[in-house]
Motif scaffolding. Structure first.
Motif, PDB file in Angstrom:
ATOM      1  N   PHE A 190       0.852  -1.178   0.000  1.00 21.88           N
ATOM      2  CA  PHE A 190       0.000   0.000   0.000  1.00 21.88           C
ATOM      3  C   PHE A 190       0.895   1.236   0.000  1.00 21.88           C
ATOM      4  CE2 PHE A 190       0.935  -1.068   4.315  1.00 21.88           C
ATOM      5  CZ  PHE A 190       1.161   0.142   4.934  1.00 21.88           C
ATOM      6  N   GLY A 191       0.302   2.378  -0.219  1.00 20.91           N
ATOM      7  CA  GLY A 191       1.056   3.626  -0.208  1.00 20.91           C
ATOM      8  C   GLY A 191       0.999   4.308  -1.561  1.00 20.91           C
ATOM      9  N   THR A 192       1.173   5.615  -1.542  1.00 25.56           N
ATOM     10  CA  THR A 192       1.110   6.406  -2.760  1.00 25.56           C
ATOM     11  C   THR A 192       2.491   6.731  -3.302  1.00 25.56           C
ATOM     12  OG1 THR A 192      -0.958   7.384  -1.990  1.00 25.56           O
ATOM     13  CG2 THR A 192       0.198   8.545  -3.732  1.00 25.56           C
ATOM     14  N   PHE A 193       3.348   7.280  -2.469  1.00 22.96           N
ATOM     15  CA  PHE A 193       4.663   7.707  -2.929  1.00 22.96           C
ATOM     16  C   PHE A 193       5.634   6.545  -3.028  1.00 22.96           C
ATOM     17  CE2 PHE A 193       2.837  11.501  -0.932  1.00 22.96           C
ATOM     18  CZ  PHE A 193       2.821  12.321  -2.042  1.00 22.96           C
ATOM     19  N   LYS A 194       5.519   5.620  -2.102  1.00 29.17           N
ATOM     20  CA  LYS A 194       6.359   4.426  -2.086  1.00 29.17           C
ATOM     21  C   LYS A 194       5.489   3.279  -1.612  1.00 29.17           C
ATOM     22  CE  LYS A 194      10.357   2.284  -0.084  1.00 29.17           C
ATOM     23  NZ  LYS A 194      11.367   2.260   0.929  1.00 29.17           N
ATOM     24  N   LYS A 195       5.615   2.152  -2.258  1.00 26.73           N
ATOM     25  CA  LYS A 195       4.841   0.988  -1.832  1.00 26.73           C
ATOM     26  C   LYS A 195       5.432   0.441  -0.534  1.00 26.73           C
ATOM     27  CE  LYS A 195       1.941   1.184  -5.100  1.00 26.73           C
ATOM     28  NZ  LYS A 195       0.625   1.723  -4.787  1.00 26.73           N
ATOM     29  N   LEU A 196       4.563   0.251   0.453  1.00 24.10           N
ATOM     30  CA  LEU A 196       4.964  -0.186   1.776  1.00 24.10           C
ATOM     31  C   LEU A 196       4.433  -1.583   2.064  1.00 24.10           C
ATOM     32  CD1 LEU A 196       4.143   3.123   3.655  1.00 24.10           C
ATOM     33  CD2 LEU A 196       6.383   2.354   2.871  1.00 24.10           C
ATOM     34  N   THR A 197       5.169  -2.306   2.887  1.00 23.40           N
ATOM     35  CA  THR A 197       4.763  -3.638   3.320  1.00 23.40           C
ATOM     36  C   THR A 197       4.197  -3.554   4.738  1.00 23.40           C
ATOM     37  OG1 THR A 197       6.898  -4.131   4.332  1.00 23.40           O
ATOM     38  CG2 THR A 197       6.661  -4.630   1.969  1.00 23.40           C
ATOM     39  N   LEU A 198       3.680  -4.664   5.215  1.00  9.38           N
ATOM     40  CA  LEU A 198       3.202  -4.692   6.595  1.00  9.38           C
ATOM     41  C   LEU A 198       4.358  -4.534   7.579  1.00  9.38           C
ATOM     42  CD1 LEU A 198       0.420  -7.425   6.474  1.00  9.38           C
ATOM     43  CD2 LEU A 198       0.174  -4.937   6.488  1.00  9.38           C
TER      44      LEU A 198
END
Length: 68
Positions: free
Chosen positions: A49-57
């Motif tokens: 998820f995330g807009t600027f950078k994809k993030l993990t849990l």
């Protein structure tokens, strides 16, 4: 002081002046609660998820820890 940290301090001061919590600890969240929060995040936002950078849990767990 860096611009981003100045903004962060000012934003925190503003929200505190309104009586709003500025940390997860002020909401009675502690480190033991973080794993319980991650499934809801995954359900609501998907993974990654995330807009600027994809993030993990794992990224989210670290962010939550910083917000304590």
């Amino acid at each position: 002081m860096a611009k981003s940290s100045t903004w962060s301090w000012a934003a925190r001061a503003f929200f505190a002046s309104l009586g709003m919590p500025t940390t997860l600890a002020e909401l009675d969240v502690d480190a033991a609660d973080i794993p319980k929060m991650l499934p809801t995040l995954a359900q609501n936002k998907g993974v990654p998820f995330g807009t600027f950078k994809k993030l993990t849990l794992e990224d989210a767990a670290e962010i939550y820890k910083l917000a304590l």
